[in-house]
Design an enzyme around this catalytic site. Structure first.
Site, PDB file in Angstrom:
ATOM      1  NE  ARG A   1      -8.869 -38.496 -34.084  1.00  0.00           N
ATOM      2  CZ  ARG A   1      -9.326 -37.400 -33.566  1.00  0.00           C
ATOM      3  NH1 ARG A   1      -9.384 -37.288 -32.270  1.00  0.00           N
ATOM      4  NH2 ARG A   1      -9.641 -36.409 -34.304  1.00  0.00           N
TER       5      ARG A   1
ATOM      6  NE  ARG B   1     -13.783 -38.730 -34.040  1.00  0.00           N
ATOM      7  CZ  ARG B   1     -13.009 -37.897 -34.730  1.00  0.00           C
ATOM      8  NH1 ARG B   1     -11.733 -38.100 -34.809  1.00  0.00           N
ATOM      9  NH2 ARG B   1     -13.534 -36.865 -35.355  1.00  0.00           N
TER      10      ARG B   1
ATOM     11  CE1 TYR C   1     -16.880 -29.125 -38.710  1.00  0.00           C
ATOM     12  CE2 TYR C   1     -18.617 -30.100 -37.367  1.00  0.00           C
ATOM     13  CZ  TYR C   1     -17.277 -29.844 -37.598  1.00  0.00           C
ATOM     14  OH  TYR C   1     -16.342 -30.307 -36.714  1.00  0.00           O
TER      15      TYR C   1
ATOM     16  CG  ASP D   1     -17.649 -37.449 -39.665  1.00  0.00           C
ATOM     17  OD1 ASP D   1     -16.742 -37.418 -38.830  1.00  0.00           O
ATOM     18  OD2 ASP D   1     -18.198 -36.409 -40.094  1.00  0.00           O
TER      19      ASP D   1
ATOM     20  NE  ARG E   1     -10.194 -44.259 -44.342  1.00  0.00           N
ATOM     21  CZ  ARG E   1      -9.998 -43.039 -43.874  1.00  0.00           C
ATOM     22  NH1 ARG E   1     -10.271 -42.747 -42.647  1.00  0.00           N
ATOM     23  NH2 ARG E   1      -9.569 -42.080 -44.657  1.00  0.00           N
TER      24      ARG E   1
HETATM   25  C1  LIG Z   1     -13.804 -32.635 -36.519  1.00  0.00           C
HETATM   26  C2  LIG Z   1     -14.094 -33.663 -37.577  1.00  0.00           C
HETATM   27  C3  LIG Z   1     -15.374 -34.119 -37.964  1.00  0.00           C
HETATM   28  N1  LIG Z   1     -15.211 -35.084 -38.903  1.00  0.00           N
HETATM   29  C4  LIG Z   1     -13.869 -35.258 -39.158  1.00  0.00           C
HETATM   30  C5  LIG Z   1     -13.164 -34.346 -38.361  1.00  0.00           C
HETATM   31  C6  LIG Z   1     -11.704 -34.132 -38.372  1.00  0.00           C
HETATM   32  C7  LIG Z   1     -10.989 -35.266 -37.765  1.00  0.00           C
HETATM   33  C8  LIG Z   1      -9.518 -35.070 -37.792  1.00  0.00           C
HETATM   34  O1  LIG Z   1      -8.951 -34.641 -38.785  1.00  0.00           O
HETATM   35  O2  LIG Z   1      -8.954 -35.385 -36.740  1.00  0.00           O
HETATM   36  C9  LIG Z   1     -13.325 -36.252 -40.077  1.00  0.00           C
HETATM   37  C10 LIG Z   1     -13.209 -37.604 -39.510  1.00  0.00           C
HETATM   38  N2  LIG Z   1     -14.153 -38.224 -38.709  1.00  0.00           N
HETATM   39  C11 LIG Z   1     -13.735 -39.485 -38.418  1.00  0.00           C
HETATM   40  C12 LIG Z   1     -12.503 -39.719 -39.082  1.00  0.00           C
HETATM   41  C13 LIG Z   1     -11.791 -41.046 -39.094  1.00  0.00           C
HETATM   42  C14 LIG Z   1     -10.479 -41.044 -38.471  1.00  0.00           C
HETATM   43  C15 LIG Z   1     -10.432 -40.583 -37.037  1.00  0.00           C
HETATM   44  O3  LIG Z   1     -10.893 -41.314 -36.158  1.00  0.00           O
HETATM   45  O4  LIG Z   1      -9.916 -39.500 -36.842  1.00  0.00           O
HETATM   46  C16 LIG Z   1     -12.169 -38.555 -39.763  1.00  0.00           C
HETATM   47  C17 LIG Z   1     -10.932 -38.275 -40.581  1.00  0.00           C
HETATM   48  C18 LIG Z   1     -14.448 -40.483 -37.634  1.00  0.00           C
HETATM   49  C19 LIG Z   1     -15.438 -40.033 -36.637  1.00  0.00           C
HETATM   50  N3  LIG Z   1     -16.121 -38.854 -36.531  1.00  0.00           N
HETATM   51  C20 LIG Z   1     -16.933 -38.871 -35.467  1.00  0.00           C
HETATM   52  C21 LIG Z   1     -16.824 -40.119 -34.861  1.00  0.00           C
HETATM   53  C22 LIG Z   1     -17.684 -40.378 -33.653  1.00  0.00           C
HETATM   54  C23 LIG Z   1     -17.886 -41.368 -32.894  1.00  0.00           C
HETATM   55  C24 LIG Z   1     -16.784 -41.737 -31.903  1.00  0.00           C
HETATM   56  O5  LIG Z   1     -16.712 -41.127 -30.829  1.00  0.00           O
HETATM   57  O6  LIG Z   1     -16.062 -42.680 -32.204  1.00  0.00           O
HETATM   58  C25 LIG Z   1     -15.892 -40.862 -35.596  1.00  0.00           C
HETATM   59  C26 LIG Z   1     -15.417 -42.284 -35.394  1.00  0.00           C
HETATM   60  C27 LIG Z   1     -17.887 -37.849 -34.988  1.00  0.00           C
HETATM   61  C28 LIG Z   1     -17.600 -36.455 -35.268  1.00  0.00           C
HETATM   62  N4  LIG Z   1     -17.186 -35.941 -36.452  1.00  0.00           N
HETATM   63  C29 LIG Z   1     -17.064 -34.567 -36.328  1.00  0.00           C
HETATM   64  C30 LIG Z   1     -17.450 -34.204 -35.023  1.00  0.00           C
HETATM   65  C31 LIG Z   1     -17.490 -32.799 -34.465  1.00  0.00           C
HETATM   66  C32 LIG Z   1     -17.801 -35.382 -34.367  1.00  0.00           C
HETATM   67  C33 LIG Z   1     -18.338 -35.527 -32.981  1.00  0.00           C
HETATM   68  C34 LIG Z   1     -17.290 -35.971 -32.052  1.00  0.00           C
HETATM   69  C35 LIG Z   1     -16.282 -34.946 -31.657  1.00  0.00           C
HETATM   70  O7  LIG Z   1     -16.654 -33.939 -31.074  1.00  0.00           O
HETATM   71  O8  LIG Z   1     -15.092 -35.204 -31.907  1.00  0.00           O
HETATM   72  C36 LIG Z   1     -16.665 -33.686 -37.440  1.00  0.00           C
END
Ligand SMILES: Cc1c2[nH]c(c1CCC(=O)O)Cc1[nH]c(c(CCC(=O)O)c1C)Cc1[nH]c(c(CCC(=O)O)c1C)Cc1[nH]c(c(C)c1CCC(=O)O)C2
Length: 356
Positions: free
Chosen positions: A47, A43, A167, A92, A56
């Site tokens: 964020r 991540r 999910y 994502d 964004r």
């Molecule tokens: C839990 C969740 C998901 N998807 C999302 C969430 C909620 C995030 C929040 O509100 O904080 C939505 C999401 N996903 C991502 C964003 C962009 C903004 C941010 O970085 O928070 C947002 C708003 C990028 C992402 N989403 C993901 C990445 C992965 C790659 C990385 O490590 O950068 C990015 C940039 C991958 C992702 N996405 C998800 C999982 C379970 C994973 C695997 C990684 C983990 O366990 O956290 C599902």
């Protein structure tokens, strides 16, 4: 006189073999010990960066994942700021599912929300195969990034079948994964059909990234830690093995989950070159569980960034010291960067890791 036109996009689309020998990140993935330990942050894009929030503003998350220019810029932002040893493609885990037509919304502060949860045979049957044309912006984004990144390796990623299933079955984020386990235990045939289809979708999504030129892949089974080892091996491992097996010998494969202390051996055995470890298991103990033939990635507590610098630095050095128990070590946090993190602290961590 004929002019040879070289399409820059096509020219860099192939893997960059020179990097495999030189990039510290790729060397550590292969179980080597480069002079400095490589570091990146799950991540790291998004964020915590003010420039990300500005870019964004007003653009829904899933729209930004379908725009190669935005993907490129967001992926590059942390690379410019922190100089990590690898970039991770901005996307994502639900992107391939959305591309298949599933109605999934990403709700701020909640996560992915599925309009019609998948709980029966009809729902499972609607999960068709993914083809490259479903996600044109992914290959375009990878090719565009390879032109920007220079000698920084690019990590592609996807969600693992179990985490995606959770999910889809729950309809959104879940603490106890009750409906998922209910389906798994009560309708094992339908469960395996669901995971088999998700494994195919995940493999296709990663194939698009690998064909476009990513240097490594990470499979996120974020919620696998909800399972006992026996259930993991029985209901999940064969499907994750199918995904990772498809890329054996092609690119380094990182396999990560949270709360997976009891699953580390199994997660390595399904076909990972590198096993990601959260902060709960000391990295030397994790290396012993993973075995002598795999590298480890991790595992600073993401909350350690809020500690005073002397405490933080001691924790970084402790992770580095324990990481020497594995054949290769990629430094990372034990899970994603927390939203409240000061970006300056991430830059500091890169410096301390590189200083050794
Ligand atoms: C839990 C969740 C998901 N998807 C999302 C969430 C909620 C995030 C929040 O509100 O904080 C939505 C999401 N996903 C991502 C964003 C962009 C903004 C941010 O970085 O928070 C947002 C708003 C990028 C992402 N989403 C993901 C990445 C992965 C790659 C990385 O490590 O950068 C990015 C940039 C991958 C992702 N996405 C998800 C999982 C379970 C994973 C695997 C990684 C983990 O366990 O956290 C599902």
């Amino acid at each position: 006189m004929s002019v040879v036109h070289i399409d820059a996009g096509a020219a860099v689309g192939a893997r960059r073999p020179d990097l495999a020998a030189t990039a510290a990140f790729l060397r550590a993935c292969r179980g080597e010990r480069p002079a400095t330990t490589p570091v990146w942050f799950m991540r790291q894009a998004g964020r915590v960066l003010p420039e990300y929030r500005r870019l964004r503003a007003g653009i829904p998350m899933l729209d930004s994942c379908r725009d190669p220019e935005l993907i490129t810029e967001i992926t590059m932002q942390p690379v410019r700021r922190f100089r990590p040893d690898a970039a991770i493609f901005f996307s994502d885990i639900v992107v391939p599912l959305v591309a298949l037509g599933l109605d999934i919304d990403i709700v701020a502060g909640v996560g992915p929300v599925v309009a019609e949860p998948v709980r029966d045979a009809a729902g499972v049957a609607r999960l068709r195969e993914l083809v490259a044309d479903d996600v044109p912006y992914i290959a375009d984004g990878v090719r565009s990034l390879l032109r920007e990144l220079g000698d920084t390796p690019l990590i592609g990623f996807a969600g693992a079948p179990f985490t995606l299933a959770s999910y889809l079955v729950e309809g959104g984020p879940s603490r106890n994964h009750l409906r998922t386990k209910e389906l798994m235990y009560s309708e094992p045939k339908l469960w395996h059909d669901l995971l088999d289809r998700l494994a195919g979708i995940t493999t296709a999504f990663l194939r698009v990234q690998v064909d476009a030129g990513v240097d490594a892949i990470q499979l996120f089974d974020s919620w696998a830690g909800a399972l006992s080892e026996a259930d993991y091996r029985r209901y999940v491992a064969p499907h994750s093995a199918k995904v990772l097996g498809a890329f054996a010998g092609q690119v380094p494969r990182i396999h990560f989950g949270v709360n997976t202390g009891e699953l580390l051996a199994a997660m390595g055995e399904v076909g990972a070159d590198v096993v990601g470890v959260d902060w709960r298991v000391p990295l030397d103990a994790a290396a012993r569980r993973v075995g002598p033939h795999r590298a480890v990635q991790g595992n600073l507590d993401p909350a350690a960034v809020f500690a005073p610098h002397d405490v933080l630095d001691a924790k970084i050095r402790d992770v580095l010291a324990r990481g020497t128990a594995a054949p290769g070590h990629v430094f990372n946090l034990g899970h994603g960067v927390l939203p409240e993190t000061d970006p300056g602290v991430l830059a500091h961590i890169v410096d301390v890791v590189h200083a050794g």
